[in-house]
Motif scaffolding. Structure first.
Motif, PDB file in Angstrom:
ATOM      1  N   ILE A 162      -2.709  -3.931   1.357  1.00 41.80           N
ATOM      2  CA  ILE A 162      -2.869  -2.677   0.518  1.00 41.80           C
ATOM      3  C   ILE A 162      -1.680  -2.545  -0.556  1.00 41.80           C
ATOM      4  CG2 ILE A 162      -2.994  -0.130   0.793  1.00 41.80           C
ATOM      5  CD1 ILE A 162      -5.327  -1.188   1.922  1.00 41.80           C
ATOM      6  N   ILE A 163      -0.635  -2.629   0.051  1.00 44.91           N
ATOM      7  CA  ILE A 163       0.519  -2.431  -0.766  1.00 44.91           C
ATOM      8  C   ILE A 163       0.809  -3.503  -2.049  1.00 44.91           C
ATOM      9  CG2 ILE A 163       3.150  -2.096  -1.213  1.00 44.91           C
ATOM     10  CD1 ILE A 163       2.984  -0.748   1.630  1.00 44.91           C
ATOM     11  N   LEU A 164       0.628  -4.593  -1.639  1.00 42.27           N
ATOM     12  CA  LEU A 164       1.037  -5.960  -2.617  1.00 42.27           C
ATOM     13  C   LEU A 164      -0.166  -5.915  -3.759  1.00 42.27           C
ATOM     14  CD1 LEU A 164       2.858  -7.726  -3.490  1.00 42.27           C
ATOM     15  CD2 LEU A 164       1.933  -9.383  -1.631  1.00 42.27           C
ATOM     16  N   PRO A 165      -1.352  -5.695  -3.377  1.00 41.84           N
ATOM     17  CA  PRO A 165      -2.275  -5.818  -4.375  1.00 41.84           C
ATOM     18  C   PRO A 165      -2.132  -4.500  -5.349  1.00 41.84           C
ATOM     19  CG  PRO A 165      -3.620  -6.325  -2.325  1.00 41.84           C
ATOM     20  CD  PRO A 165      -2.080  -5.925  -2.095  1.00 41.84           C
ATOM     21  N   CYS A 166      -1.984  -3.513  -5.026  1.00 37.23           N
ATOM     22  CA  CYS A 166      -1.702  -2.309  -5.864  1.00 37.23           C
ATOM     23  C   CYS A 166      -0.485  -2.722  -6.815  1.00 37.23           C
ATOM     24  CB  CYS A 166      -1.668  -0.952  -4.966  1.00 37.23           C
ATOM     25  SG  CYS A 166      -2.810  -0.457  -4.217  1.00 37.23           S
ATOM     26  N   MET A 167       0.664  -3.199  -6.291  1.00 38.49           N
ATOM     27  CA  MET A 167       1.744  -3.325  -6.990  1.00 38.49           C
ATOM     28  C   MET A 167       1.594  -4.665  -8.042  1.00 38.49           C
ATOM     29  SD  MET A 167       4.468  -1.232  -5.884  1.00 38.49           S
ATOM     30  CE  MET A 167       5.579  -2.040  -6.635  1.00 38.49           C
ATOM     31  N   CYS A 168       0.800  -5.540  -7.688  1.00 32.92           N
ATOM     32  CA  CYS A 168       0.621  -6.610  -8.659  1.00 32.92           C
ATOM     33  C   CYS A 168      -0.529  -6.329  -9.596  1.00 32.92           C
ATOM     34  CB  CYS A 168      -0.150  -7.880  -7.772  1.00 32.92           C
ATOM     35  SG  CYS A 168       0.961  -8.602  -6.837  1.00 32.92           S
ATOM     36  N   TYR A 169      -1.424  -5.393  -9.205  1.00 36.52           N
ATOM     37  CA  TYR A 169      -2.361  -4.957 -10.273  1.00 36.52           C
ATOM     38  C   TYR A 169      -1.494  -3.885 -11.529  1.00 36.52           C
ATOM     39  CZ  TYR A 169      -6.009  -2.363 -12.726  1.00 36.52           C
ATOM     40  OH  TYR A 169      -6.983  -1.820 -13.538  1.00 36.52           O
ATOM     41  N   LEU A 170      -0.814  -3.131 -10.776  1.00 37.30           N
ATOM     42  CA  LEU A 170      -0.053  -2.271 -11.736  1.00 37.30           C
ATOM     43  C   LEU A 170       1.047  -3.041 -12.770  1.00 37.30           C
ATOM     44  CD1 LEU A 170       1.190   0.615  -9.350  1.00 37.30           C
ATOM     45  CD2 LEU A 170      -0.821   0.964 -11.155  1.00 37.30           C
TER      46      LEU A 170
END
Length: 426
Positions: A376-384
């Motif tokens: 959840i967190i890492l994919p969101c941070m990487c996408y941003l």
């Protein structure tokens, strides 16, 4: 080319990835960027279901019991969040065809530290699930043989003894270099989940257990554990980049993900509801521990639960071994060094399984800290970071921000609650 394997309990997928520090010719890079997969829509769906199907299904009734009926929507919320972050991974890979794996995404966003972080989450998750397997085997064997049994005149009894016996059975499998045979067994994740669910329903319907328990509406104190266990059910994201690159028609990836998440969520929620209706507040951390051992349906569920982890343990620790070997390249060619790493890993998991014999608490800790962070967190941070979306406000950034906030809350509350309960029971 290195390879890693992600294992969510019953499933395993090989994940090849590119090392950014390796020197490649322009011709090789061009071939990689323009290569297309050969996997069909059906096979990709099967692989995706395997990536999401695992031992988490055994603990969903306990999760529902922990949070109560009003906590069940958490399962659907987390499933929706995980589905959305899977689509974010697709967007990242669409924007940069050179990305081939989950660690590549971390490196593309945050450099070498990002790759190390992504790889660490993957390996730690595999390591703790391997420990969970030993605990699972020990609990179920102790349930089948509560008074132990005789083996060549030696009395075998207690969870600790069963864990040691299982470790001895597993030992030859982790010494194998070629795991091709075990990899076929690892593809039984979907079948195993269906068999276990069907056996549970059969036991409740025809073996005299019934579905008469009402349970409680809500238990606020148990919500963090419930959310953490639900999160553990959706920790297949490190596999998704490989599924995407392997597809013959990558435009169908969204359909594949929707179908996989829908079917897995249907299975998980069904197990949670039926298990809770059968045993109510008395449901144990592994529902197989509640089943009447004399019934046919119960035996099928229990033996299915016992057989699969033994074959899959080696598949989970192998990528960890490869990661360690890659850091000691001058020694990794020596057979004795490789054997030492494998045996040391097995011994370390045995020690932790004996020291922390609490399946539900260990899995909730993995779900809260590792699964929620990696899926959840890492994919969101990487996408941003990769897309630059954080520089502009909009609906997308608002949705991602809400997901991040919810994810961080689960990480904090779930990790804290799990650690407090583990320490309290030791």
């Amino acid at each position: 080319m290195d390879s890693e394997t992600h294992e969510n309990g019953y499933s395993s997928v090989t994940i090849p990835f590119l090392n950014a520090t390796d020197e490649k010719s322009h011709k090789e890079e061009a071939e990689i960027l323009h290569s297309t997969g050969r996997t069909s829509f059906f096979n990709t769906c099967f692989n995706g279901l395997n990536a999401l199907s695992g031992v988490g299904i055994l603990s969903t009734p306990f999760a529902l019991s922990s949070g109560g009926w009003y906590g069940l929507p958490l399962l659907f919320i987390i499933a929706t969040m995980a589905f959305y972050t899977a689509l974010l991974i697709q967007k990242i890979m669409d924007a940069d065809p050179s990305i081939r794996s989950y660690p590549d995404i971390g490196e593309r966003a945050f450099g070498r530290k990002g790759r190390m972080l992504a790889s660490s989450f993957m390996n730690l998750e595999l390591y703790f699930v391997a420990i969970g397997f030993l605990i699972l085997e020990g609990d179920n064997l102790h349930n089948i043989f509560p008074n132990g049994f005789q083996l060549n005149g030696l009395k075998i009894q207690g969870r600790e003894s069963f864990i040691m016996i299982v470790a001895l059975v597993i030992l030859p499998t982790i010494l194998l270099k070629n795991l091709s045979i075990l990899s076929y067994v690892s593809a039984t994740g979907v079948i195993a989940c269906v068999i276990i669910l069907g056996s549970i329903i059969w036991t409740g319907t025809f073996d005299g257990v019934g579905f008469h328990e009402r349970g409680v509406a809500v238990n606020l104190n148990g919500i963090p554990i419930a959310a953490s266990l639900y999160a553990f059910c959706y920790c297949g994201h490190p596999v998704f980049p490989t599924l995407y690159t392997s597809m013959r028609n990558r435009k169908d990836f969204t359909k594949v993900m929707f179908l996989c998440f829908f079917l897995c969520t249907l299975t998980y929620s069904s197990m949670a509801v039926f298990g809770y209706l059968m045993f109510g507040a008395d449901v144990q951390s592994e529902i197989t521990l509640n089943l009447p051992k004399s019934k046919v349906g119960s035996k099928i569920a229990i033996y299915t639960t016992l057989v699969n982890p033994i074959a899959k343990y080696a598949l989970m620790v192998t990528p960890i071994v490869h990661s360690i070997e890659s850091r000691f390249r001058s020694y990794c060619n020596k057979r004795s060094f490789s054997l030492l790493i494998r045996i040391t890993l097995l011994i370390s998991t045995i020690v932790v399984a004996l020291a922390v014999p609490f399946f539900e608490l260990l899995m909730s800790l993995v779900g809260a800290f590792l699964s929620m962070s990696a899926s959840i967190i890492l994919p969101c941070m990487c996408y941003l970071k990769i897309s630059g979306a954080y520089q502009r406000l909009g609906i997308e950034v608002g949705i991602i921000g809400a997901i991040l906030l919810f994810g961080v809350l689960i990480v904090i509350a779930g990790t804290y609650t799990s650690l407090v309960q583990i320490i309290g029971q030791m």
